[in-house]
Design a protein around this motif. Structure first.
Motif, PDB file in Angstrom:
ATOM      1  N   THR A  93      55.402 -17.888  -7.454  1.00 31.45           N
ATOM      2  CA  THR A  93      55.876 -16.970  -8.490  1.00 31.45           C
ATOM      3  C   THR A  93      56.978 -17.608  -9.329  1.00 31.45           C
ATOM      4  N   ILE A  94      57.954 -18.216  -8.640  1.00 35.22           N
ATOM      5  CA  ILE A  94      59.066 -18.884  -9.342  1.00 35.22           C
ATOM      6  C   ILE A  94      58.539 -20.057 -10.157  1.00 35.22           C
ATOM      7  N   LYS A  95      57.587 -20.791  -9.599  1.00 33.60           N
ATOM      8  CA  LYS A  95      57.023 -21.961 -10.275  1.00 33.60           C
ATOM      9  C   LYS A  95      56.350 -21.575 -11.589  1.00 33.60           C
ATOM     10  N   ILE A  96      55.502 -20.538 -11.552  1.00 32.96           N
ATOM     11  CA  ILE A  96      54.778 -20.101 -12.755  1.00 32.96           C
ATOM     12  C   ILE A  96      55.750 -19.586 -13.814  1.00 32.96           C
ATOM     13  N   LEU A  97      56.699 -18.744 -13.375  1.00 33.24           N
ATOM     14  CA  LEU A  97      57.678 -18.180 -14.312  1.00 33.24           C
ATOM     15  C   LEU A  97      58.525 -19.279 -14.954  1.00 33.24           C
ATOM     16  N   SER A  98      58.996 -20.226 -14.147  1.00 35.29           N
ATOM     17  CA  SER A  98      59.848 -21.312 -14.652  1.00 35.29           C
ATOM     18  C   SER A  98      59.099 -22.189 -15.644  1.00 35.29           C
ATOM     19  N   LEU A  99      57.856 -22.526 -15.312  1.00 38.04           N
ATOM     20  CA  LEU A  99      57.065 -23.390 -16.206  1.00 38.04           C
ATOM     21  C   LEU A  99      56.729 -22.680 -17.517  1.00 38.04           C
ATOM     22  N   ASN A 100      56.516 -21.375 -17.466  1.00 41.17           N
ATOM     23  CA  ASN A 100      56.243 -20.612 -18.690  1.00 41.17           C
ATOM     24  C   ASN A 100      57.475 -20.591 -19.600  1.00 41.17           C
ATOM     25  N   ILE A 101      58.645 -20.345 -18.985  1.00 43.42           N
ATOM     26  CA  ILE A 101      59.894 -20.330 -19.768  1.00 43.42           C
ATOM     27  C   ILE A 101      60.174 -21.724 -20.332  1.00 43.42           C
ATOM     28  N   SER A 102      59.940 -22.757 -19.520  1.00 49.18           N
ATOM     29  CA  SER A 102      60.160 -24.135 -19.966  1.00 49.18           C
ATOM     30  C   SER A 102      59.253 -24.486 -21.143  1.00 49.18           C
ATOM     31  N   SER A 103      57.991 -24.086 -21.057  1.00 51.28           N
ATOM     32  CA  SER A 103      57.040 -24.355 -22.152  1.00 51.28           C
ATOM     33  C   SER A 103      57.449 -23.625 -23.427  1.00 51.28           C
ATOM     34  N   MET A 104      57.904 -22.383 -23.271  1.00 52.56           N
ATOM     35  CA  MET A 104      58.336 -21.599 -24.430  1.00 52.56           C
ATOM     36  C   MET A 104      59.558 -22.243 -25.088  1.00 52.56           C
ATOM     37  N   CYS A 105      60.512 -22.707 -24.256  1.00 51.08           N
ATOM     38  CA  CYS A 105      61.715 -23.360 -24.793  1.00 51.08           C
ATOM     39  C   CYS A 105      61.363 -24.651 -25.520  1.00 51.08           C
TER      40      CYS A 105
END
Length: 249
Positions: free
Chosen positions: A53-65
């Motif tokens: 869960t943390i991995k998916i959320l973090s990677l999504n935020i990172s991609s958006m940034c």
């Protein structure tokens, strides 16, 4: 409001959206872009955590940034194009009229933001480039600007004398302690001004300007301050010879 007023208002809005008013506004956008990139990197690192869960959320935020950084950086470069072009043309004239040799790297001159009641100019001693560009310039040991060479200092003193003799623009810059020493030795009088006028250069831009990789890392100065600059000031008694020589130009 008549049609002419509406048209002029729309033109003014369009101009502000596509051009920077001054260098301070440009640097503020650069800082915002860097913050977005750093946040993206942090979340990218968090994306290595095994928990799904943390991995998916973090990677999504990172991609958006990362996406926001690319858009912001592109918009920033496009919006600052005319400002940088005007700066290059103005600086070339000061080098020409001061009879100074213009090297591959020069200082830069932009509209300032010192005082709403007094026109000002801001001098920058770094050139903003991408990280990749800066990195390869350091590897190839491309010539930097700092400390200022004789001709660079000569052109800068000519600018300051012109503004002083004509009671023209206030001229200021953001300097580290090394640049303060360099300019003071060149006869330029410096007066510290409020820190809110400071525009700290990017780490890698400053490293390229000084030709030192360490200045992007552990040796990046912590003591940048903003200073008003004058040449031919009455307090520069020890530099009377330089002042007389420059007045001959």
């Amino acid at each position: 409001m008549d049609k002419k007023s509406v048209r002029q208002t729309l033109i003014d809005i369009a101009y502000k959206m596509t051009h920077y008013k001054n260098y301070h506004a440009y640097r503020r956008t650069c800082t915002i872009a860097q913050i977005i990139l750093k946040i993206g990197i942090i979340f990218g690192i968090l994306g290595m955590v095994p928990e799904l869960t943390i991995k998916i959320l973090s990677l999504n935020i990172s991609s958006m940034c990362l996406f926001l950084y690319i858009i912001c950086n592109y918009w920033n470069n496009a919006k600052s194009h005319q400002m940088k072009k005007d700066s290059n043309e103005a600086v070339q004239k000061f080098y020409f009229f001061s009879d100074a040799k213009c090297g591959s790297e020069t200082w830069h001159l932009y509209d300032g933001d010192y005082d709403v009641n007094k026109k000002s100019l801001e001098v920058s001693f770094v050139k903003e480039r991408s990280f990749i560009n800066n990195f390869f310039r350091l590897i190839r040991k491309k010539q930097g600007l700092l400390p200022l060479r004789f001709d660079d200092l000569k052109a800068l003193r000519y600018l300051l004398l012109q503004q002083k003799s004509k009671n023209g623009y206030l001229v200021y810059a953001t300097l580290s302690s090394n640049e303060v020493i360099n300019l003071s030795k060149g006869g330029i009088h410096l007066k510290e001004i409020p820190i809110k006028k400071r525009n700290k250069p990017g780490r890698w831009d400053y490293a390229v300007a000084t030709e030192k990789l360490s200045n992007a890392l552990w040796n990046y100065p912590r003591n940048f301050k903003a200073y008003l600059m004058e040449y031919g000031h009455k307090e520069n008694k020890g530099n009377s010879t330089m002042i007389k020589e420059t007045k001959k130009l």
